[in-house]
Design an enzyme around this catalytic site. Structure first.
Site, mmCIF file in Angstrom:
data_model
loop_
_atom_site.group_PDB
_atom_site.id
_atom_site.type_symbol
_atom_site.label_atom_id
_atom_site.label_comp_id
_atom_site.label_asym_id
_atom_site.label_seq_id
_atom_site.Cartn_x
_atom_site.Cartn_y
_atom_site.Cartn_z
ATOM 1 N N SER A 145 0.863 -1.192 0.000
ATOM 2 C CA SER A 145 0.000 0.000 0.000
ATOM 3 C C SER A 145 0.891 1.230 0.000
ATOM 4 O O SER A 145 2.002 1.197 0.539
ATOM 5 C CB SER A 145 -0.867 0.011 1.257
ATOM 6 O OG SER A 145 -1.470 1.278 1.426
ATOM 7 N N TYR A 158 -1.480 -0.538 10.278
ATOM 8 C CA TYR A 158 -1.644 -0.884 8.852
ATOM 9 C C TYR A 158 -0.410 -0.453 8.049
ATOM 10 O O TYR A 158 0.160 -1.237 7.278
ATOM 11 C CB TYR A 158 -2.908 -0.197 8.319
ATOM 12 C CG TYR A 158 -3.182 -0.466 6.855
ATOM 13 C CD1 TYR A 158 -3.690 -1.685 6.437
ATOM 14 C CD2 TYR A 158 -2.928 0.508 5.888
ATOM 15 C CE1 TYR A 158 -3.940 -1.934 5.090
ATOM 16 C CE2 TYR A 158 -3.175 0.274 4.548
ATOM 17 C CZ TYR A 158 -3.683 -0.956 4.148
ATOM 18 O OH TYR A 158 -3.918 -1.191 2.821
HETATM 19 N N1 NAP Z 1 -8.702 -0.561 -1.382
HETATM 20 C C1 NAP Z 1 -7.706 0.254 -1.116
HETATM 21 O O1 NAP Z 1 -7.868 1.503 -1.082
HETATM 22 C C2 NAP Z 1 -6.323 -0.304 -0.882
HETATM 23 C C3 NAP Z 1 -5.258 0.605 -0.857
HETATM 24 C C4 NAP Z 1 -3.985 0.131 -0.618
HETATM 25 C C5 NAP Z 1 -3.771 -1.232 -0.433
HETATM 26 N N2 NAP Z 1 -4.806 -2.092 -0.462
HETATM 27 C C6 NAP Z 1 -4.506 -3.510 -0.220
HETATM 28 O O2 NAP Z 1 -5.008 -4.305 -1.265
HETATM 29 C C7 NAP Z 1 -5.335 -5.605 -0.775
HETATM 30 C C8 NAP Z 1 -6.758 -5.956 -1.200
HETATM 31 O O3 NAP Z 1 -7.631 -5.005 -0.612
HETATM 32 P P1 NAP Z 1 -9.137 -4.767 -1.064
HETATM 33 O O4 NAP Z 1 -9.283 -3.331 -1.261
HETATM 34 O O5 NAP Z 1 -9.524 -5.703 -2.137
HETATM 35 O O6 NAP Z 1 -9.848 -5.179 0.315
HETATM 36 P P2 NAP Z 1 -11.144 -6.049 0.606
HETATM 37 O O7 NAP Z 1 -12.154 -5.873 -0.462
HETATM 38 O O8 NAP Z 1 -11.522 -5.737 2.025
HETATM 39 O O9 NAP Z 1 -10.602 -7.552 0.527
HETATM 40 C C9 NAP Z 1 -9.729 -8.086 1.493
HETATM 41 C C10 NAP Z 1 -9.598 -9.583 1.274
HETATM 42 O O10 NAP Z 1 -8.735 -10.124 2.295
HETATM 43 C C11 NAP Z 1 -9.396 -11.233 2.894
HETATM 44 N N3 NAP Z 1 -8.980 -11.459 4.279
HETATM 45 C C12 NAP Z 1 -9.241 -10.701 5.369
HETATM 46 N N4 NAP Z 1 -8.744 -11.290 6.469
HETATM 47 C C13 NAP Z 1 -8.159 -12.449 6.066
HETATM 48 C C14 NAP Z 1 -7.500 -13.518 6.750
HETATM 49 N N5 NAP Z 1 -7.325 -13.513 8.067
HETATM 50 N N6 NAP Z 1 -7.034 -14.548 6.011
HETATM 51 C C15 NAP Z 1 -7.196 -14.571 4.673
HETATM 52 N N7 NAP Z 1 -7.831 -13.604 3.980
HETATM 53 C C16 NAP Z 1 -8.306 -12.558 4.673
HETATM 54 C C17 NAP Z 1 -10.871 -10.874 2.810
HETATM 55 O O11 NAP Z 1 -11.680 -12.011 3.001
HETATM 56 P P3 NAP Z 1 -13.009 -11.879 3.892
HETATM 57 O O12 NAP Z 1 -13.717 -10.647 3.413
HETATM 58 O O13 NAP Z 1 -13.733 -13.135 3.626
HETATM 59 O O14 NAP Z 1 -12.549 -11.713 5.314
HETATM 60 C C18 NAP Z 1 -10.936 -10.316 1.391
HETATM 61 O O15 NAP Z 1 -10.997 -11.358 0.461
HETATM 62 C C19 NAP Z 1 -5.164 -5.543 0.746
HETATM 63 O O16 NAP Z 1 -3.924 -6.093 1.098
HETATM 64 C C20 NAP Z 1 -5.189 -4.051 1.038
HETATM 65 O O17 NAP Z 1 -4.465 -3.713 2.204
HETATM 66 C C21 NAP Z 1 -6.095 -1.665 -0.690
#
Ligand code: NAP
Length: 268
Positions: A145, A158
């Site tokens: 991130s 985070y």
């Molecule tokens: N969206 C943003 O603005 C943003 C910005 C920077 C970085 N990121 C990074 O991008 C990645 C994907 O984020 P996203 O935006 O797609 O978030 P998201 O929609 O909240 O998805 C997160 C995923 O991680 C899974 N997860 C959560 N806890 C877990 C665990 N203990 N074991 C295995 N899986 C787990 C969730 O599964 P469940 O829902 O079933 O728990 C979900 O599939 C993350 O690493 C996030 O930090 C996102």
């Protein structure tokens, strides 16, 4: 354009989430075989599985549990053989920001455990898996991130977990070639992207203004923006000589707005 991903086997963690699901769709349409993890609920993965039965294996995995990660790779091998690519994407962020003096040890440990230790465990079993099979190429793509680079006040747990991805990437790029001589490890750092993890912040108008003040393109990312960068690192044709690199997918983000003009005036 041929990405060379047809027939490759990719494990994508957090495949039920915003970025993960989009990444699953991209790899499936490239002809790859996908093992995608979910933690609590399959969500859209369920209907995708109906359509792509021969190419998609969803596996419930809590990546903080070593036995579950080990089992994930066993199930992946059984269904599709050698894992060629790992996209370590799963992650969490606490919705409520906390100053460090108010942050519980429990919250700190949970975030580090899912985001950083979980990525360590998935990388560990990916490498162990590579050792079991013949193969020259392999690609590990870590998802960090921009918070890991710029920091994120009130979300130090985070930001720290994501900063750790850089150290993991720079170390593992030198380890992977001892197993797969043409193996590569790279990092994709999304900036603000409209998915469930960021939904609350991105529906707050003041917050969006504050965010866009740091981004020359004056827009946030879509999950497709992030999956395209992941696809680039996964493909031997597109990035076969690229390792140890970071792509920030953040519209040219410069950093953080620390104070609004009103807050500055109030402090004068
Ligand atoms: N969206 C943003 O603005 C943003 C910005 C920077 C970085 N990121 C990074 O991008 C990645 C994907 O984020 P996203 O935006 O797609 O978030 P998201 O929609 O909240 O998805 C997160 C995923 O991680 C899974 N997860 C959560 N806890 C877990 C665990 N203990 N074991 C295995 N899986 C787990 C969730 O599964 P469940 O829902 O079933 O728990 C979900 O599939 C993350 O690493 C996030 O930090 C996102």
């Amino acid at each position: 354009m041929d990405t060379g991903l047809s027939g490759k086997h990719v494990v994508i963690t957090g495949a039920s989430g915003g970025i993960g699901l989009e990444t699953v769709k991209v790899f499936l349409s490239e002809g790859a075989r996908v093992t995608g993890t979910y933690n609590s609920s399959m969500r859209e993965l369920d209907s995708l599985q109906d359509k792509w039965q021969n190419q998609l294996l969803p596996v419930k995995t809590d990546q903080t549990e070593e036995s579950e990660v080990e089992s994930l790779f066993e199930q992946a091998n059984e269904k599709f053989g050698r894992v060629d690519i790992l996209v370590a994407n799963a992650g969490i962020a606490n919705h409520e920001g906390k100053a460090i003096q108010d942050m519980s040890l429990e919250q700190w440990e949970k975030t580090i455990s899912v985001n950083l230790t979980g990525s360590f465990l998935c990388s560990k079993y990916f490498f162990a898996n590579l050792e079991k099979y013949e193969g020259e190429t392999a690609s590990l793509i870590l998802v960090g991130s921009t918070a890991g680079f710029f920091g994120e006040a009130w979300y130090s747990d985070y930001a720290t977990s994501k900063a750790g991805m850089h150290g993991l990437m720079m170390s593992l790029k030198n380890e992977i070639t001892h197993i797969a001589p043409k193996g590569r490890v790279n990092l994709v750092n999304p900036g603000w992207t409209l998915t469930p993890i960021a939904e609350e912040a991105l529906t707050d108008k003041d917050m969006v203004t504050r965010i866009l003040q740091t981004i020359p393109m004056r827009k946030t990312a879509t999950p497709q923006d992030i999956s395209s960068a992941i696809l680039y690192f996964a493909s031997e044709i597109l990035s076969g000589h690229v390792s140890g690199q970071t792509i920030n997918v953040a519209g040219g983000m410069e950093g953080r707005v620390l104070f609004t003009p009103r807050e500055i005036q109030q402090s004068e």
